[in-house]
Design a protein around this motif. Structure first.
Motif, PDB file in Angstrom:
ATOM      1  N   LEU A   1       0.867  -1.186   0.000  1.00 13.24           N
ATOM      2  CA  LEU A   1       0.000   0.000   0.000  1.00 13.24           C
ATOM      3  C   LEU A   1       0.900   1.232   0.000  1.00 13.24           C
ATOM      4  CD1 LEU A   1      -2.343  -1.215   2.883  1.00 13.24           C
ATOM      5  CD2 LEU A   1      -2.512  -1.758   0.442  1.00 13.24           C
ATOM      6  N   MET A   2       0.802   2.055  -1.039  1.00 15.66           N
ATOM      7  CA  MET A   2       1.714   3.193  -1.168  1.00 15.66           C
ATOM      8  C   MET A   2       0.957   4.487  -1.448  1.00 15.66           C
ATOM      9  SD  MET A   2       4.822   1.729  -3.520  1.00 15.66           S
ATOM     10  CE  MET A   2       5.763   0.270  -3.089  1.00 15.66           C
ATOM     11  N   LEU A   3       1.604   5.575  -1.107  1.00 12.96           N
ATOM     12  CA  LEU A   3       1.087   6.883  -1.498  1.00 12.96           C
ATOM     13  C   LEU A   3       1.250   7.066  -3.006  1.00 12.96           C
ATOM     14  CD1 LEU A   3       2.407   9.184   1.369  1.00 12.96           C
ATOM     15  CD2 LEU A   3       0.034   8.558   0.930  1.00 12.96           C
ATOM     16  N   GLU A   4       0.537   8.038  -3.541  1.00 13.72           N
ATOM     17  CA  GLU A   4       0.591   8.307  -4.981  1.00 13.72           C
ATOM     18  C   GLU A   4       1.997   8.751  -5.383  1.00 13.72           C
ATOM     19  OE1 GLU A   4      -2.381  11.290  -5.206  1.00 13.72           O
ATOM     20  OE2 GLU A   4      -4.036   9.870  -5.428  1.00 13.72           O
ATOM     21  N   PRO A   5       2.382   8.507  -6.641  1.00 15.87           N
ATOM     22  CA  PRO A   5       3.742   8.841  -7.111  1.00 15.87           C
ATOM     23  C   PRO A   5       4.112  10.311  -6.974  1.00 15.87           C
ATOM     24  CG  PRO A   5       2.674   7.344  -8.643  1.00 15.87           C
ATOM     25  CD  PRO A   5       1.625   7.752  -7.658  1.00 15.87           C
ATOM     26  N   LYS A   6       3.126  11.225  -6.951  1.00  8.27           N
ATOM     27  CA  LYS A   6       3.435  12.659  -6.901  1.00  8.27           C
ATOM     28  C   LYS A   6       3.868  13.125  -5.511  1.00  8.27           C
ATOM     29  CE  LYS A   6      -1.371  14.011  -6.038  1.00  8.27           C
ATOM     30  NZ  LYS A   6      -2.536  14.785  -6.536  1.00  8.27           N
ATOM     31  N   THR A   7       3.676  12.292  -4.491  1.00  2.66           N
ATOM     32  CA  THR A   7       4.014  12.696  -3.123  1.00  2.66           C
ATOM     33  C   THR A   7       5.508  12.537  -2.863  1.00  2.66           C
ATOM     34  OG1 THR A   7       3.608  10.480  -2.239  1.00  2.66           O
ATOM     35  CG2 THR A   7       1.732  11.981  -2.307  1.00  2.66           C
ATOM     36  N   THR A   8       6.042  13.354  -1.945  1.00  2.93           N
ATOM     37  CA  THR A   8       7.475  13.279  -1.632  1.00  2.93           C
ATOM     38  C   THR A   8       7.833  11.957  -0.961  1.00  2.93           C
ATOM     39  OG1 THR A   8       7.053  14.476   0.426  1.00  2.93           O
ATOM     40  CG2 THR A   8       7.797  15.778  -1.446  1.00  2.93           C
ATOM     41  N   THR A   9       6.909  11.411  -0.161  1.00  6.79           N
ATOM     42  CA  THR A   9       7.177  10.121   0.495  1.00  6.79           C
ATOM     43  C   THR A   9       7.316   9.006  -0.540  1.00  6.79           C
ATOM     44  OG1 THR A   9       6.031  10.776   2.520  1.00  6.79           O
ATOM     45  CG2 THR A   9       6.263   8.417   2.123  1.00  6.79           C
TER      46      THR A   9
END
Length: 293
Positions: free
Chosen positions: A196-204
């Motif tokens: 489960l990951m944050l969207e590619p545009k996020t810094t994380t």
């Protein structure tokens, strides 16, 4: 005729008090200086403004007309000066901050609460965007300062960066993955599980992708979301393993566990960022001081 503010200031005080001596006291000048200023203004306007007698002073018809026009202006000036004094004394004003949802909820809230207790008259505005988008808000002068994850490649040389908090990112899972709870695993192993990951545009997410690329590992996300809170909730119900900043959850109370990774992941930092060439308001300076102290 060029506007001479000093002459009108003297006229306003004499007309308001109907007294040359009272005007002199309020302006901290001599009565003769008041008389000379009024004479100079009458000469410039080519008309008498006051009827003078030994007992009292009256406005002429022209003086009344002039006073009716300039009185609102001087009231506005006085109001403006008072507003500036209140802003400088932090009795009014506002501060506009940019930060993502996770930073706002899990890091900033205690600081916002303390600032509000110290300066209850200051209005606080928060704009929630990704750390990358917050940089754009700062460039457009739509916020006074932002709180950003580092590294943030969008930060420019025109911006001042002050690091305020160091943290680690961790992989977390719920009881559905209890078989891997006590073991130590490599990053490559994780691709065998739903991530489960944050969207590619996020810094994380950019940080994680860069880290995986350096290690020669490629992992595909099973689910991509724009909210860390949602990642945590989905990890709780067993939908996969989530990658989140450690400061946004309490493993002891959230019914989750940290997956032990063999590779040492570099720490990241939170920073407060503002434009170097734009002075901060008193309110923004106080909030910045609160963060950096």
């Amino acid at each position: 005729m060029a506007l001479n503010y000093d002459l009108y200031k003297v006229f306003y005080q004499v007309a308001d008090n109907l007294s040359f001596s009272q005007a002199a006291k309020k302006l901290y000048i001599s009565q003769s200086a008041v008389s000379q200023n009024i004479k100079n203004l009458e000469n410039e306007l080519n008309t008498e403004l006051f009827i003078r007698s030994t007992k009292k002073v009256k406005l002429t018809k022209a003086g009344k007309i002039l006073f009716e026009h300039i009185e609102p202006a001087f009231n506005l000036i006085a109001s403006g000066e008072e507003s500036i004094k209140e802003i400088n004394a932090l009795k009014r004003g506002e501060i506009h901050i940019g930060a993502n949802d996770t930073i706002s909820k899990d890091f900033l809230l205690p600081y916002l609460n303390k600032f509000h207790q110290l300066y209850p008259e200051i209005q606080i505005q928060i704009t929630n965007r990704t750390s990358s988008t917050c940089i754009e808000l700062l460039q457009q002068n739509k916020v006074d300062l932002i709180i950003s994850n580092l590294p943030n490649p969008k930060i420019t040389e025109e911006m001042k960066v002050q690091k305020i908090y160091s943290f680690n990112d961790i992989f977390i899972a719920g009881n559905e993955f209890e078989e891997i709870k006590e073991q130590q695993h490599s990053l490559k192993m994780l691709k065998n599980y739903p991530l489960l990951m944050l969207e590619p545009k996020t810094t994380t997410r950019k940080f994680l992708d860069s880290l995986l690329a350096e290690m020669g590992t490629e992992i595909t996300a099973a689910i991509e979301l724009g909210s860390v809170d949602l990642l945590i909730e989905m990890a709780k119900i067993g939908l996969g393993i989530a990658f989140v900043p450690e400061y946004c959850l309490n493993l002891e109370t959230d019914d989750l566990f940290e997956i032990k990774i063999k590779e040492k992941l570099p720490a990241r930092e939170l920073a407060v960022v503002n434009n170097k060439n734009i002075p901060l308001s008193n309110a923004a300076e106080k909030f910045l001081q609160l963060l950096t102290d």
